[in-house]
Design a protein around this motif. Sequence first.
Motif, PDB file in Angstrom:
ATOM      1  N   ASP A 100      12.815   5.967 -13.028  1.00 22.69           N
ATOM      2  CA  ASP A 100      13.109   6.282 -11.490  1.00 22.69           C
ATOM      3  C   ASP A 100      14.413   6.274 -11.310  1.00 22.69           C
ATOM      4  OD1 ASP A 100      10.307   6.429 -11.218  1.00 22.69           O
ATOM      5  OD2 ASP A 100      10.432   4.288  -9.993  1.00 22.69           O
ATOM      6  N   GLY A 101      15.390   5.753 -11.932  1.00 20.73           N
ATOM      7  CA  GLY A 101      16.934   5.962 -11.932  1.00 20.73           C
ATOM      8  C   GLY A 101      17.528   5.365 -10.776  1.00 20.73           C
ATOM      9  N   THR A 102      18.477   5.745  -9.875  1.00 26.56           N
ATOM     10  CA  THR A 102      19.100   5.218  -8.914  1.00 26.56           C
ATOM     11  C   THR A 102      18.112   5.036  -7.712  1.00 26.56           C
ATOM     12  OG1 THR A 102      20.275   7.423  -8.471  1.00 26.56           O
ATOM     13  CG2 THR A 102      21.456   5.681  -9.923  1.00 26.56           C
ATOM     14  N   SER A 103      17.141   5.623  -7.750  1.00 22.36           N
ATOM     15  CA  SER A 103      16.369   5.330  -6.456  1.00 22.36           C
ATOM     16  C   SER A 103      15.814   3.801  -6.176  1.00 22.36           C
ATOM     17  CB  SER A 103      14.910   6.082  -6.332  1.00 22.36           C
ATOM     18  OG  SER A 103      14.237   5.851  -7.531  1.00 22.36           O
ATOM     19  N   LEU A 104      16.371   3.103  -7.161  1.00 26.57           N
ATOM     20  CA  LEU A 104      15.847   1.687  -7.055  1.00 26.57           C
ATOM     21  C   LEU A 104      16.750   1.046  -5.987  1.00 26.57           C
ATOM     22  CD1 LEU A 104      14.997  -1.004  -8.234  1.00 26.57           C
ATOM     23  CD2 LEU A 104      17.169  -1.008  -9.668  1.00 26.57           C
ATOM     24  N   TRP A 105      17.796   1.686  -5.453  1.00 27.84           N
ATOM     25  CA  TRP A 105      18.468   1.106  -4.137  1.00 27.84           C
ATOM     26  C   TRP A 105      17.760   1.278  -2.989  1.00 27.84           C
ATOM     27  CZ3 TRP A 105      20.075   3.681   0.511  1.00 27.84           C
ATOM     28  CH2 TRP A 105      19.935   4.993   0.321  1.00 27.84           C
ATOM     29  N   LEU A 106      16.917   2.163  -2.821  1.00 31.43           N
ATOM     30  CA  LEU A 106      15.830   2.155  -1.599  1.00 31.43           C
ATOM     31  C   LEU A 106      15.022   0.821  -1.558  1.00 31.43           C
ATOM     32  CD1 LEU A 106      14.629   5.861  -1.764  1.00 31.43           C
ATOM     33  CD2 LEU A 106      16.113   4.700  -0.019  1.00 31.43           C
ATOM     34  N   THR A 107      14.634   0.524  -2.666  1.00 29.66           N
ATOM     35  CA  THR A 107      13.910  -0.858  -2.745  1.00 29.66           C
ATOM     36  C   THR A 107      14.620  -2.129  -2.401  1.00 29.66           C
ATOM     37  OG1 THR A 107      12.482  -0.086  -4.488  1.00 29.66           O
ATOM     38  CG2 THR A 107      12.538  -2.350  -4.390  1.00 29.66           C
ATOM     39  N   SER A 113      12.274  -5.059  -0.451  1.00 27.96           N
ATOM     40  CA  SER A 113      10.458  -4.776  -0.600  1.00 27.96           C
ATOM     41  C   SER A 113      10.231  -4.827  -2.257  1.00 27.96           C
ATOM     42  CB  SER A 113      10.105  -3.348  -0.033  1.00 27.96           C
ATOM     43  OG  SER A 113      10.797  -2.220  -0.869  1.00 27.96           O
ATOM     44  N   GLN A 114      11.119  -5.825  -2.808  1.00 28.70           N
ATOM     45  CA  GLN A 114      11.265  -5.932  -4.228  1.00 28.70           C
ATOM     46  C   GLN A 114       9.583  -6.383  -4.697  1.00 28.70           C
ATOM     47  OE1 GLN A 114      13.575  -6.825  -2.275  1.00 28.70           O
ATOM     48  NE2 GLN A 114      15.651  -6.929  -3.424  1.00 28.70           N
ATOM     49  N   ARG A 115       9.011  -7.459  -3.754  1.00 29.84           N
ATOM     50  CA  ARG A 115       7.751  -8.041  -4.325  1.00 29.84           C
ATOM     51  C   ARG A 115       6.642  -6.926  -4.238  1.00 29.84           C
ATOM     52  NH1 ARG A 115       6.759 -13.065  -5.687  1.00 29.84           N
ATOM     53  NH2 ARG A 115       8.826 -13.469  -4.884  1.00 29.84           N
ATOM     54  N   ALA A 116       6.921  -6.414  -2.966  1.00 31.35           N
ATOM     55  CA  ALA A 116       5.767  -5.364  -2.927  1.00 31.35           C
ATOM     56  C   ALA A 116       5.944  -4.132  -3.746  1.00 31.35           C
ATOM     57  CB  ALA A 116       5.912  -5.053  -1.267  1.00 31.35           C
ATOM     58  N   ASP A 117       7.237  -3.834  -4.195  1.00 31.03           N
ATOM     59  CA  ASP A 117       7.602  -2.747  -4.957  1.00 31.03           C
ATOM     60  C   ASP A 117       6.690  -3.228  -6.474  1.00 31.03           C
ATOM     61  OD1 ASP A 117       8.984  -0.029  -5.536  1.00 31.03           O
ATOM     62  OD2 ASP A 117       9.577  -1.275  -7.240  1.00 31.03           O
ATOM     63  N   ARG A 155      12.677 -12.128 -10.551  1.00 32.79           N
ATOM     64  CA  ARG A 155      13.798 -11.482 -11.306  1.00 32.79           C
ATOM     65  C   ARG A 155      14.505 -10.272 -10.567  1.00 32.79           C
ATOM     66  NH1 ARG A 155      14.076 -13.311 -16.628  1.00 32.79           N
ATOM     67  NH2 ARG A 155      16.020 -12.165 -16.756  1.00 32.79           N
ATOM     68  N   LEU A 156      13.445  -9.358  -9.890  1.00 34.14           N
ATOM     69  CA  LEU A 156      14.205  -8.027  -9.389  1.00 34.14           C
ATOM     70  C   LEU A 156      14.934  -8.356  -7.976  1.00 34.14           C
ATOM     71  CD1 LEU A 156      14.193  -4.999  -9.249  1.00 34.14           C
ATOM     72  CD2 LEU A 156      11.921  -5.074  -8.144  1.00 34.14           C
ATOM     73  N   THR A 157      14.339  -9.533  -7.358  1.00 33.52           N
ATOM     74  CA  THR A 157      15.019  -9.964  -6.309  1.00 33.52           C
ATOM     75  C   THR A 157      16.539 -10.605  -6.574  1.00 33.52           C
ATOM     76  OG1 THR A 157      13.057 -10.509  -5.111  1.00 33.52           O
ATOM     77  CG2 THR A 157      14.741 -11.385  -4.294  1.00 33.52           C
ATOM     78  N   ALA A 158      16.647 -11.536  -7.670  1.00 40.01           N
ATOM     79  CA  ALA A 158      17.755 -12.113  -7.942  1.00 40.01           C
ATOM     80  C   ALA A 158      18.750 -11.185  -8.664  1.00 40.01           C
ATOM     81  CB  ALA A 158      17.382 -13.431  -8.734  1.00 40.01           C
ATOM     82  N   ASN A 159      18.418 -10.230  -9.480  1.00 45.96           N
ATOM     83  CA  ASN A 159      19.165  -9.544 -10.301  1.00 45.96           C
ATOM     84  C   ASN A 159      19.127  -8.035  -9.730  1.00 45.96           C
ATOM     85  OD1 ASN A 159      19.905 -11.919 -11.469  1.00 45.96           O
ATOM     86  ND2 ASN A 159      18.226 -11.599 -12.991  1.00 45.96           N
ATOM     87  N   GLY A 160      18.740  -7.537  -8.911  1.00 47.10           N
ATOM     88  CA  GLY A 160      18.655  -6.131  -8.397  1.00 47.10           C
ATOM     89  C   GLY A 160      19.811  -5.447  -8.385  1.00 47.10           C
ATOM     90  N   PRO A 161      20.917  -5.955  -7.744  1.00 45.44           N
ATOM     91  CA  PRO A 161      22.138  -5.169  -7.895  1.00 45.44           C
ATOM     92  C   PRO A 161      22.660  -4.773  -9.402  1.00 45.44           C
ATOM     93  CG  PRO A 161      22.005  -6.700  -6.145  1.00 45.44           C
ATOM     94  CD  PRO A 161      21.017  -6.922  -7.073  1.00 45.44           C
ATOM     95  N   GLY A 217       0.744  -1.119   0.144  1.00 47.86           N
ATOM     96  CA  GLY A 217      -0.012   0.017  -0.056  1.00 47.86           C
ATOM     97  C   GLY A 217       0.975   1.118  -0.054  1.00 47.86           C
ATOM     98  N   ALA A 218       2.020   1.202   0.703  1.00 44.60           N
ATOM     99  CA  ALA A 218       2.966   2.429   0.764  1.00 44.60           C
ATOM    100  C   ALA A 218       3.358   2.667  -0.585  1.00 44.60           C
ATOM    101  CB  ALA A 218       4.076   2.175   1.638  1.00 44.60           C
ATOM    102  N   VAL A 219       3.782   1.802  -1.475  1.00 46.37           N
ATOM    103  CA  VAL A 219       4.296   1.858  -2.715  1.00 46.37           C
ATOM    104  C   VAL A 219       3.205   2.156  -3.754  1.00 46.37           C
ATOM    105  CG1 VAL A 219       5.292   0.385  -4.673  1.00 46.37           C
ATOM    106  CG2 VAL A 219       6.056   0.054  -2.642  1.00 46.37           C
ATOM    107  N   LEU A 220       1.912   1.727  -3.415  1.00 47.05           N
ATOM    108  CA  LEU A 220       0.808   2.239  -4.344  1.00 47.05           C
ATOM    109  C   LEU A 220       0.611   3.767  -3.946  1.00 47.05           C
ATOM    110  CD1 LEU A 220      -1.589   1.840  -5.930  1.00 47.05           C
ATOM    111  CD2 LEU A 220      -2.781   0.896  -3.845  1.00 47.05           C
ATOM    112  N   ARG A 221       0.645   4.044  -2.829  1.00 46.17           N
ATOM    113  CA  ARG A 221       0.271   5.623  -2.508  1.00 46.17           C
ATOM    114  C   ARG A 221       1.510   6.286  -3.269  1.00 46.17           C
ATOM    115  NH1 ARG A 221      -0.742   3.587   2.373  1.00 46.17           N
ATOM    116  NH2 ARG A 221       1.245   4.729   3.339  1.00 46.17           N
ATOM    117  N   LYS A 222       2.724   5.801  -3.141  1.00 49.95           N
ATOM    118  CA  LYS A 222       3.943   6.729  -3.896  1.00 49.95           C
ATOM    119  C   LYS A 222       3.633   6.818  -5.325  1.00 49.95           C
ATOM    120  CE  LYS A 222       7.339   4.487  -4.997  1.00 49.95           C
ATOM    121  NZ  LYS A 222       8.029   4.047  -6.343  1.00 49.95           N
TER     122      LYS A 222
END
Length: 642
Positions: free
Chosen positions: A347-354, A359-363, A500-506, A282-287
């Motif tokens: 979104d650029g480098t803000s991916l590092w927050l996720t 919170s990859q799945r929630a994102d 895929r985001l969880t495994a290859n996020g970095p 829900g936080a990701v949804l509001r954002k």
Amino acid sequence: MAGVLIRMKLRIIRNSMTGGKAAWMVIGGVFGIVFAAATIALAFARLDTPGLTADLLATTYLLWMLGWMVGPLWGGSPVLRVDQFALLPLERRRLALGLLAAAFVGITTVVTALAFLSLVVHGIRTGAAPALVSVPAAAAQLVFVVLLSRVTHALFGAVAGSRFGAAITGVLFAGMLVLTQSGWMLIVAVAYSRVLENGFSTFVSTAVRVLPSGWGVVAVDAAGRGDWWQSLGALAGLLALCALLLLTWSRALNRPRQGRSVVRGSARGAPPARGLYSGTTGAVLRKELRTWLRDPQRVTMAVTAVAWALGTALLPLTFAAKGLLPWAGPALPVMAAVCAYNLYSQDGTSLWLTLTTGSQRADVRGRQWAFVLIFGPITTAVSIAFTAYSGYSWAWPWVAALAPALLGGSVGLMAYASVTALVPGPDAHKRPDNPLERADTTGQSNALFWVALVPALPAAAAVTTGTLLDSPALRWLGAPIGVATGVLLARWLGRIAADRLTANGPELLFLVRTGRPDSPTKTADEPGVGARAKPVLTKRQEATVVLSWIFGSLALVPQGLLPLLFLLSGQQAKSWFLALYLPHPWSWVCAAVMIPIGLALYTRAIRLSSGRSRRPRNGQSPEADGEVADPPGTDHKEPEPV
């Protein structure tokens, strides 16, 4: 100053004409010459209606003027930008004159000058005096459109960062897409309204001549009638307008550098999050909802998708055809997925927050829910309103089946492609004013558009079967099948994207930050890699990719699918459809052959872009194509000195 800037621009153009960009420039030049030749041919046309040739020329010049105005939006930013000279101690008017002289060095200016030669042809055909007036009128008209383009670019850069400017950008961009793919409908509308026989109405004829793009025609026609005051007045007005635009542009060059506009908002006083808006998702949804409403780039994407769907469906109304109205709703989420698929790159480098919060799945789920809440109600409203207005009762089962299937499929494909086909671009705080000078997703967007149509096949098969068997129950069975297909695809593809985001996020973060994959020797299927390295193509291969996308689209849609639909429905809008000019048995064959040709060209472009077709041919070493393949384990060392 002018000579230095002209030489600088020529050097930049020469050094930038490589690979796909060179192919695009050549193709654009060829199409421009074709349009210029058509404009000149219009001046040679002999029409029985008095004044119709002048009206058609004024209308054509209006289109050329609009093309120069939307050129900055379409990606036609000037080669020499003003901010490159911001720190030089130059007088702004002198710099403006130098940049104006450099603006006349380019393919677009040469092509436009050829098109405006039609005014000289019109003057020669009218008489000796109009011929003398036509030369300065054509020159002033060329200077006018070039200056108008520069002023439009300056104003567009000033408002592009706001939500209002972003909405205008989306509408204009969608309009260009609609005219590019369906501009032939305007030709059908002209033929349908019998303009060539009856001429323009008094209002339209006056309107196209009152606009500055028609003042050259007014000057030539007035000279032909002997009305020299009107002729000289039109010429003087055109020159005065050029001087005013030059003054405006020079003042715009003196504008101080300003910070980017910030769309402010506040969440204070908001009620506690409940239901769908609670928790991490829900936080990701509001954002995401706030981002869709506040980020100018997101606003541009949303408006582009809606305006494209509405424009594509409404354009046939110019010749009283309502056949595309029911399909506006189902087509809207498809274009929305094409526009919004590269979210993580935007979104650029803000991916590092996720990644750091885990919170990859929630994102992923939050982004999917935001997509549904933004485009779901619009899709539903457009589907109901346009289908009801069309009056086609047979279309309701089709719309009820296709709309949910395409919406759910687009939700899943948007999330999946954002992770697996990410195209790096400038970070959010480094975005240029031009909305198209960002990540180049042309190839991925073309492929995604056709893939996004696949989720509709099960529901379409049910409705088709019910129509053939004349079974209302089976026709309406497509609706629950479409809903089930959409829900399953959204959940399944979203789960894959989250994994895929969880495994290859970095690795994805590295790709977004640097614009290159972590290792050029690995592929996306290997562990620890987020994206496939972009293959290095030769100039011939890059040109082949560009040509395959262009001619594949032409063969598949306007020469294959559309003629086939016209043959099935019995319509006789020949326009530029080759199949409709052939005899009855061969028209079906031509339309059927064009479809696999278009698919083959698309496949060729995708294989070349992904590097899958870069294999040595039988009996030929990789060095024959300019590629040297080293055996595994080869250790590259410098030779020891003897």
